[in-house]
Design a protein around this motif. Structure first.
Motif, mmCIF file in Angstrom:
data_model
loop_
_atom_site.group_PDB
_atom_site.id
_atom_site.type_symbol
_atom_site.label_atom_id
_atom_site.label_comp_id
_atom_site.label_asym_id
_atom_site.label_seq_id
_atom_site.Cartn_x
_atom_site.Cartn_y
_atom_site.Cartn_z
ATOM 1 N N LEU A 39 0.832 -1.206 0.000
ATOM 2 C CA LEU A 39 0.000 0.000 0.000
ATOM 3 C C LEU A 39 0.868 1.257 0.000
ATOM 4 N N ASN A 43 0.868 3.927 -2.997
ATOM 5 C CA ASN A 43 0.546 5.329 -2.689
ATOM 6 C C ASN A 43 1.696 6.263 -3.033
ATOM 7 N N ARG A 47 -0.242 6.519 -7.030
ATOM 8 C CA ARG A 47 -1.261 7.494 -6.653
ATOM 9 C C ARG A 47 -1.007 8.893 -7.210
ATOM 10 N N LEU A 66 -10.795 11.949 -4.745
ATOM 11 C CA LEU A 66 -9.610 11.393 -4.089
ATOM 12 C C LEU A 66 -9.958 10.177 -3.237
ATOM 13 N N PHE A 67 -11.191 10.138 -2.718
ATOM 14 C CA PHE A 67 -11.636 8.960 -1.975
ATOM 15 C C PHE A 67 -11.698 7.745 -2.901
ATOM 16 N N ASN A 70 -8.133 6.571 -3.458
ATOM 17 C CA ASN A 70 -7.665 5.810 -2.293
ATOM 18 C C ASN A 70 -8.257 4.409 -2.281
ATOM 19 N N MET A 73 -6.470 2.234 -4.788
ATOM 20 C CA MET A 73 -5.161 1.792 -4.303
ATOM 21 C C MET A 73 -5.318 0.628 -3.321
ATOM 22 N N PHE A 74 -6.307 0.740 -2.445
ATOM 23 C CA PHE A 74 -6.585 -0.308 -1.450
ATOM 24 C C PHE A 74 -6.994 -1.597 -2.157
ATOM 25 N N SER A 96 -10.508 1.727 3.060
ATOM 26 C CA SER A 96 -9.491 2.770 2.862
ATOM 27 C C SER A 96 -9.769 3.985 3.741
ATOM 28 N N SER A 100 -7.075 5.114 6.373
ATOM 29 C CA SER A 100 -6.539 6.478 6.300
ATOM 30 C C SER A 100 -6.679 7.203 7.630
#
Length: 117
Positions: A39, A43, A47, A66-67, A70, A73-74, A96, A100
């Motif tokens: 992760l 990121n 990201r 952006l959520f 994220n 990415m998760f 995520s 976060s």
């Protein structure tokens, strides 16, 4: 030393996410450590490129996109690893968000712990 402590705490946070939300599963602490590392790599490397490419959408949604990044990415980290699984995009989004929030608390705690006076 600071990096190792942060990594261990983020792995523990990933276990906490798996405990709090049933859509995220982590097999063991070792799997959580590998997942936290992956992760972090995603990121750091992927990201920023995604944020740059989706800048118009991010501006249009006032940063809410952006959520989604994220969560992607998760979800991608879970798809790359064996002992870390996410059931779907909604689980990735909620996982995520929890991860976060834990990461922000961990960053403050680690900075406070290693503060030089």
């Amino acid at each position: 030393m600071k990096l190792i402590v942060r990594w261990l705490l983020l792995a523990a946070a990933l276990l906490l996410v798996a405990h709090l939300y049933p859509g995220v599963t982590v097999a063991s602490f070792g799997s959580a450590m590998v997942a936290a590392f992956v992760l972090g790599l995603l990121n750091t490397l992927v990201r920023p490129l995604l944020v740059l490419l989706t800048l118009p959408v991010t501006l249009l949604t006032l940063g809410l996109f952006l959520f989604v990044i994220n969560a992607l990415m998760f979800w991608s980290a879970a798809s790359l690893l064996e002992g870390f699984a996410v059931t779907g995009f909604a689980a990735a989004l909620i996982g995520s968000l929890i991860y976060s929030a834990c990461g922000m608390v961990i960053d403050v705690a680690v900075e406070h712990l290693f503060a030089r006076e």
